[in-house]
Structures are given as C-alpha cells and as structure tokens.
Motif scaffolding. Structure first.
Motif, short mmCIF file in Angstrom:
data_model
loop_
_atom_site.label_atom_id
_atom_site.label_comp_id
_atom_site.label_asym_id
_atom_site.label_seq_id
_atom_site.Cartn_x
_atom_site.Cartn_y
_atom_site.Cartn_z
N LEU A 85 0.82 -1.21 0.00
CA LEU A 85 0.00 0.00 0.00
C LEU A 85 0.86 1.27 0.00
O LEU A 85 0.38 2.33 -0.35
CB LEU A 85 -0.94 0.01 1.21
CG LEU A 85 -1.98 -1.13 1.21
CD1 LEU A 85 -2.79 -1.13 2.50
CD2 LEU A 85 -2.91 -1.00 0.00
N ARG A 86 2.12 1.13 0.40
CA ARG A 86 3.00 2.33 0.40
C ARG A 86 4.19 2.09 -0.52
O ARG A 86 4.93 1.14 -0.37
CB ARG A 86 3.46 2.64 1.82
CG ARG A 86 2.28 3.14 2.66
CD ARG A 86 2.64 3.34 4.10
NE ARG A 86 3.62 4.39 4.29
CZ ARG A 86 3.77 5.04 5.45
NH1 ARG A 86 3.00 4.73 6.49
NH2 ARG A 86 4.69 5.96 5.58
N LEU A 91 8.96 -11.68 -4.55
CA LEU A 91 8.21 -12.84 -5.01
C LEU A 91 6.76 -12.69 -4.57
O LEU A 91 6.47 -12.58 -3.38
CB LEU A 91 8.83 -14.09 -4.37
CG LEU A 91 8.13 -15.40 -4.68
CD1 LEU A 91 8.38 -15.81 -6.12
CD2 LEU A 91 8.65 -16.49 -3.76
N TRP A 92 5.88 -12.69 -5.54
CA TRP A 92 4.45 -12.48 -5.27
C TRP A 92 3.75 -13.83 -5.19
O TRP A 92 3.76 -14.58 -6.15
CB TRP A 92 3.88 -11.61 -6.40
CG TRP A 92 2.41 -11.41 -6.43
CD1 TRP A 92 1.53 -11.48 -5.38
CD2 TRP A 92 1.62 -11.07 -7.59
NE1 TRP A 92 0.26 -11.19 -5.81
CE2 TRP A 92 0.29 -10.94 -7.15
CE3 TRP A 92 1.93 -10.85 -8.93
CZ2 TRP A 92 -0.74 -10.61 -8.04
CZ3 TRP A 92 0.90 -10.52 -9.80
CH2 TRP A 92 -0.41 -10.41 -9.35
N GLU A 110 -8.57 -4.76 -5.87
CA GLU A 110 -8.05 -3.41 -5.66
C GLU A 110 -6.52 -3.44 -5.53
O GLU A 110 -5.83 -2.56 -6.03
CB GLU A 110 -8.68 -2.93 -4.35
CG GLU A 110 -8.57 -1.47 -4.05
CD GLU A 110 -9.15 -1.22 -2.66
OE1 GLU A 110 -10.32 -1.60 -2.41
OE2 GLU A 110 -8.41 -0.67 -1.81
N ARG A 111 -6.01 -4.47 -4.88
CA ARG A 111 -4.56 -4.52 -4.63
C ARG A 111 -3.76 -5.18 -5.76
O ARG A 111 -2.55 -5.00 -5.83
CB ARG A 111 -4.29 -5.30 -3.34
CG ARG A 111 -4.75 -4.56 -2.10
CD ARG A 111 -4.43 -5.38 -0.88
NE ARG A 111 -4.71 -4.66 0.35
CZ ARG A 111 -4.37 -5.12 1.54
NH1 ARG A 111 -3.76 -6.29 1.65
NH2 ARG A 111 -4.64 -4.43 2.61
N TRP A 112 -4.45 -5.95 -6.58
CA TRP A 112 -3.78 -6.76 -7.61
C TRP A 112 -2.74 -5.98 -8.41
O TRP A 112 -1.59 -6.40 -8.52
CB TRP A 112 -4.85 -7.38 -8.52
CG TRP A 112 -4.36 -8.50 -9.38
CD1 TRP A 112 -3.88 -8.40 -10.66
CD2 TRP A 112 -4.30 -9.89 -9.03
NE1 TRP A 112 -3.53 -9.64 -11.13
CE2 TRP A 112 -3.77 -10.58 -10.16
CE3 TRP A 112 -4.63 -10.62 -7.90
CZ2 TRP A 112 -3.58 -11.95 -10.18
CZ3 TRP A 112 -4.43 -11.99 -7.91
CH2 TRP A 112 -3.91 -12.64 -9.03
N PRO A 113 -3.12 -4.80 -8.99
CA PRO A 113 -2.14 -4.08 -9.83
C PRO A 113 -0.88 -3.69 -9.05
O PRO A 113 0.22 -3.66 -9.61
CB PRO A 113 -2.89 -2.83 -10.28
CG PRO A 113 -4.32 -3.07 -9.98
CD PRO A 113 -4.40 -4.09 -8.90
N ARG A 114 -1.04 -3.43 -7.78
CA ARG A 114 0.14 -3.05 -6.97
C ARG A 114 1.07 -4.24 -6.78
O ARG A 114 2.29 -4.10 -6.88
CB ARG A 114 -0.29 -2.55 -5.59
CG ARG A 114 -0.98 -1.19 -5.63
CD ARG A 114 -1.39 -0.83 -4.21
NE ARG A 114 -2.18 0.38 -4.18
CZ ARG A 114 -1.68 1.57 -3.89
NH1 ARG A 114 -0.41 1.71 -3.63
NH2 ARG A 114 -2.46 2.63 -3.87
N GLN A 163 1.27 -6.75 -8.74
CA GLN A 163 1.83 -7.04 -10.06
C GLN A 163 3.00 -6.12 -10.40
O GLN A 163 4.05 -6.56 -10.84
CB GLN A 163 0.72 -6.86 -11.10
CG GLN A 163 1.02 -7.48 -12.42
CD GLN A 163 -0.27 -7.77 -13.17
OE1 GLN A 163 -1.25 -7.02 -13.03
NE2 GLN A 163 -0.28 -8.82 -13.94
N ALA A 164 2.80 -4.84 -10.12
CA ALA A 164 3.84 -3.87 -10.45
C ALA A 164 5.08 -4.05 -9.58
O ALA A 164 6.20 -3.85 -10.04
CB ALA A 164 3.29 -2.45 -10.29
N ALA A 165 4.86 -4.45 -8.33
CA ALA A 165 5.99 -4.52 -7.39
C ALA A 165 6.85 -5.77 -7.59
O ALA A 165 8.04 -5.77 -7.28
CB ALA A 165 5.47 -4.51 -5.96
N SER A 166 6.25 -6.85 -8.15
CA SER A 166 6.94 -8.14 -8.06
C SER A 166 7.94 -8.41 -9.20
O SER A 166 7.77 -7.96 -10.32
CB SER A 166 5.91 -9.26 -8.03
OG SER A 166 5.11 -9.19 -9.18
#
Ligand code: S3P
Length: 261
Positions: A171-172, A186-187, A223-227, A229-232
C-alpha cells in the motif's frame, strides 16, 4: 602422551580438516554451478540423507557415530547456506494477499536454503508485545502502517535473508522501494475461493473481521492486484500443491532468473 604433544596432534588434525573442508566447500560450489547450468533441482534432501548415511557407516569406532553425524549435519547446513548465497545474492521478499501462504512458505524456504527468515508481522507483535488485532484496535490502522513501514526500512538493509511481509505492505510505495534495494520480490498468488477456504476460521486478521466472504476478499484483492503485479519480480500460484512442491518451484524459478531486474 604429554598434554602439549596431544595438543600438537590436534593442531595437525585441524590443519588437515580445514584443508579438506575448504576443498569440500569448493566442490559444493561446483555442484551448484553445474546444476544451475543444466537446469537441475538444486536442493535434493534425499542426497543429503544418503551422504550422512554413508559417512556414518564409515565410522570405525562406533561410539563416535552420533558425534560424526552431528558434525556432518552442520557441514550440510553450511553447504546449503553457501549454495544459497551463491544462487541468491539478494534478499528474498515474500509478498502477497493474506492467506497466500507467505508464513508457511517462508518457513520452508528458510529451512531448505538455510537463510534467516524475518516475518515482519511476527516481529512487530513481539516488539509491541501485542497482537496485530490489538495494534489495530488500540492505535488504528494508520499507526500500524507507520510501524510497518519503519520495520520494512530497518529490515530491508539486511543481507541474505527471507522477508515475509504483511499483505498490506504494497500500500505504500516507499516500502517497495526499500524492499527492492537488496531484495527480489516474489508475489504469492491465490484465488479468492482459496483464500476464503484458508481464512474462514481465522480471526487474526483485523481487516477481515466479520467480513470473510468470497466477494469481500475478491474486492480487496482486485483493488490490490495491480500493486502486487507492479511490485513483483517473480510470482507463483499457491492454490494447488503442497508447501514443499510450491517451495521447490520457487527455488527453481528464482535460480533461473537470478539476473532478472
Ligand atoms: C494485512 C495483512 C496481515 C497484517 C495485517 C494487515 C493486510 O498480514 O499485516 O492484518 O493489509 O493485508 P498477512 O498478509 O500475513 O495476513
């Protein structure tokens, strides 16, 4: 024999042992390089058992069997740590929604790779001497998120560790930047139905209290999925397979992609 003479003999043994151990560790590194080049499974627990069994059978004085077995278990652990350091010269960061298996997989990876596991939520609970539920109840979510971010910053500077994060770490943005400095992310993924199955009896997650339904999980996850995805850097599905199978898959994919950025 005089004490000094006995000690001299021991020193002599140590010199020989050190030279042999160095040679053994070099060979272990050769093995990992070979397996990596050929795309073979890196950690083969049955092979470790075989080696220990063989070594114990070679012991002539049976009263030393247990001692030598213990020493060999230590050698095996040291070898695994060396292999891991070579294979993964970075921290392994486990991210994912609640109930995707971060804690269980973290423990298994830590045992297999002989890498220290830091579970951020558990560490926070121990430091505060409070459960996550209590922290949310007494201080509220924004305070929890602040503590979580401070801890991420502190732990991210470590070397060769496995960091298991709470599901809300994405979230941050500064959390992700800190974790990426020395780590690969690793997601761990799972379908809302799987998460529901795993968490329906759980009451340790304040965000799901009284709301454990597939549709609520689905909404939060979407809601969190794109985050995530982008972070992993890597991802793995945890809906099927045992913890052991999923962990083996993770090790394979991490070792194949070690240079991926
Ligand atoms: C949270 C996940 C939890 C814990 C807290 C908030 C979240 O960790 O940090 O309850 O926002 O997803 P787990 O993912 O380990 O359950």
């Amino acid at each position: 024999m005089e004490l000094e003479e006995i000690r001299k003999e021991i020193d002599h043994c140590d010199r020989q042992l050190v030279a042999l151990l160095e040679k053994r560790l070099r060979l272990v590194e050769d093995v990992v390089e070979y397996k990596q080049q050929k795309g073979m499974a890196i950690y083969q627990p049955h092979r470790e058992q075989e080696v220990i069994g063989r070594v114990v059978r070679q012991v002539e004085n049976k009263c030393y069997e247990k001692n030598i077995e213990e020493i060999y278990r230590g050698i095996m652990r040291a070898s695994r740590r060396l292999q891991s350091k070579r294979l993964f010269p970075f921290n392994i960061v486990l991210l994912g929604f609640m109930g995707t298996g971060k804690t269980a997989i973290g423990k298994q990876l830590s045992a297999l790779l002989e890498m220290e596991l830091v579970d951020l939520d558990q560490l926070l609970e121990a430091r505060m001497n409070m459960s996550i539920n209590q922290i949310f109840e007494i201080y509220g979510e924004p305070y929890f998120r602040r503590l979580e971010s401070e801890l991420v910053k502190e732990i991210s500077v470590g070397e060769n560790i496995i960091i298991s994060c709470g599901g809300g770490v994405i979230l941050r943005e500064d959390n992700i930047q800190n974790l990426k400095r020395k780590g690969r992310i690793l997601w761990l993924r799972a379908q809302p139905e799987t998460i529901y199955q795993r968490l329906q009896e759980d009451n340790t997650r304040p965000l799901l209290k009284g709301k454990v339904t597939i549709s609520y999980i689905n909404a939060l996850l979407t809601e969190r999925w794109p985050r995530y995805q982008a972070a992993s850097d890597f991802s793995v599905d945890t809906d099927h397979g045992t913890i052991e199978e999923i962990s083996d898959k993770i090790i394979q994919s991490l070792s194949r992609n070690k240079h991926k950025d």
